[in-house]
Design a protein around this motif. Structure first.
Motif, PDB file in Angstrom:
ATOM      1  N   ASN A 235      24.845  27.057  74.781  1.00 11.20           N
ATOM      2  CA  ASN A 235      23.659  26.201  74.659  1.00 11.20           C
ATOM      3  C   ASN A 235      23.507  25.305  75.882  1.00 11.20           C
TER       4      ASN A 235
ATOM      5  N   GLU B 184      19.154  24.080  63.929  1.00 10.06           N
ATOM      6  CA  GLU B 184      19.880  25.165  64.596  1.00 10.06           C
ATOM      7  C   GLU B 184      20.887  25.818  63.652  1.00 10.06           C
ATOM      8  N   ILE B 185      21.615  25.025  62.883  1.00 14.04           N
ATOM      9  CA  ILE B 185      22.578  25.591  61.932  1.00 14.04           C
ATOM     10  C   ILE B 185      21.862  26.523  60.954  1.00 14.04           C
TER      11      ILE B 185
ATOM     12  N   CYS C  66      26.959  25.345  67.388  1.00 17.59           N
ATOM     13  CA  CYS C  66      25.680  24.641  67.265  1.00 17.59           C
ATOM     14  C   CYS C  66      25.787  23.261  67.899  1.00 17.59           C
TER      15      CYS C  66
ATOM     16  N   LYS D  64      20.735  29.794  62.848  1.00 14.97           N
ATOM     17  CA  LYS D  64      21.796  30.732  63.204  1.00 14.97           C
ATOM     18  C   LYS D  64      22.481  31.317  61.969  1.00 14.97           C
TER      19      LYS D  64
END
Length: 395
Positions: free
Chosen positions: A286, A43-44, A269, A47
């Motif tokens: 999220n 995810e990091i 995140c 994004k």
């Protein structure tokens, strides 16, 4: 050059405290699942690419209990962070240096972890002490006792050369006013740069709220009074109150949290993390379902932020902090809000209205920043009356 703040959420902890309503999953002595860390790193990367990140303004790893991560998992996260962005080299009025914070609980502080953090550009620790009274800690089912807290503080004082902060909660059950102030006094022997001091909030659905609803006695006014005593103690001992719940030595404020209060955009995140992109006008939260997050880290809810919502948050966040708000920031962001008052002074009612009343009561602070512009803010007394000000402004 695109620079943004990054928040990383580790929603696992040893046990759930009775007052806590943050998103966290108690796992006892079990390790944090490796599949979660793998998904988090994906995810990091996603994004950082999606938002064209060049530099990180600040990084903050919170929870839960991030310090439950293994050293190998920490290294994996650190490597991912630095793979996706660099340290922001720019210096401005609010950010004298880059800041990378990790939250820790006392039972998981070790010299080895502190050394690891230092080697990966972490320069600030936030330690969740909450209380130095064993009866209070036991009552709310904290996983660390007073002895563990003292041991952790000693390790940080002797083995850590970065900045560090301690968290305390005023108004915990089974803790007297004298015990609370004694705990604050003991904590200052370790020379923290920063203290976060919160009033206990009884959150809906928590075990503590259910206990009180079932008849357990709790004095809300006493809780507020103890907070004020703690506030005054810190002010008398050289700390500055730069936000409702945050106190620091001169120049040692939390730059990451200040970014929130100044309505700076940030990426979140991890399961339950939130991202807010003010320029684009939306907030994304999220999912808090761990399994759903592992299957699709982009699952969650999106909230569009209209100008009225943004204006409310501008006042709410700005007046929480002694850094306050300025005419230029307000005009730049909200000249399209209807009805438009033309300037911040008129919007606040500086000459007559709510601000004039607060000024008369000694709740305000007006000063000039380095650009020579007026800054409107609330002082320590005024911060306690933030809600009526917001209600009056936004009605």
């Amino acid at each position: 050059m695109n620079s943004i703040s990054l928040y990383i959420h580790i929603p696992f902890c040893y046990s759930k405290c009775d007052y806590c309503d943050f998103f966290s999953v108690p796992v006892g002595k079990k390790s944090i699942p490796q599949e979660y860390v793998d998904c988090l790193c994906r995810e990091i990367r996603y994004k950082a690419k999606e938002y064209s990140v060049d530099y990180w303004s600040t990084v903050y790893i919170g929870g839960g209990t991030p310090s439950k991560l293994s050293e190998e998992q920490f290294v994996q996260i650190f490597n991912t962070v630095w793979e996706c962005g660099k340290i922001n080299p720019e210096v401005n009025e609010m950010e004298k240096e880059f800041e990378f914070t990790i939250e820790m609980n006392p039972e998981s502080v070790t010299p080895e972890k502190l050394k690891l953090f230092k080697n990966h550009h972490v320069n600030r620790i936030s330690l969740g002490v909450q209380s130095l009274c064993d009866d209070a800690l036991k009552n709310v089912k904290r996983s660390a006792d007073k002895a563990a807290a003292f041991k952790a503080m000693e390790i940080i004082k002797t083995k850590w050369n970065g900045k560090f902060s301690f968290d305390f909660i005023a108004g915990l059950p089974c803790q007297s006013e004298e015990q609370f102030i004694a705990g604050l006094k003991d904590s200052l022997k370790f020379n923290p740069d920063h203290i976060s001091l919160y009033t206990l909030t009884i959150e809906e659905g928590t075990p503590l709220q259910k206990r009180i609803d079932a008849g357990e006695e709790y004095d809300f006014d006493e809780s507020d009074r103890i907070y004020l005593l703690g506030r005054d103690f810190l002010l008398e001992n050289g700390f500055l109150q730069y936000e409702v719940s945050n106190f620091c030595r001169p120049g040692c404020f939390s730059r990451h949290n200040l970014n929130y209060w100044k309505q700076g955009s940030y990426i979140g995140c991890g399961a339950g993390a939130c991202s807010t992109l003010y320029e684009e006008g939306y907030r994304f939260s999220n999912t808090q379902d761990i399994n759903q997050y592992l299957n699709d880290f982009l699952s969650g809810t999106k909230e569009e932020l209209d100008l009225k919502t943004l204006e409310y948050e501008f006042f709410m966040m700005g007046f929480r902090s002694s850094f306050g708000i300025t005419e230029s920031d307000y005009k730049k962001k909200f000249s399209k809000v209807s009805p438009w008052f033309g300037n911040l002074q008129e919007r606040l009612g500086v000459n007559k209205g709510i601000w004039a009343e607060y000024e008369k009561n000694g709740y305000t602070s007006v000063y000039k920043n380095r650009q020579g512009e007026k800054v409107y803010s609330l002082n320590s007394k005024g911060m306690m009356f933030l809600t009526p000000l917001l209600l009056e402004l936004m009605e």
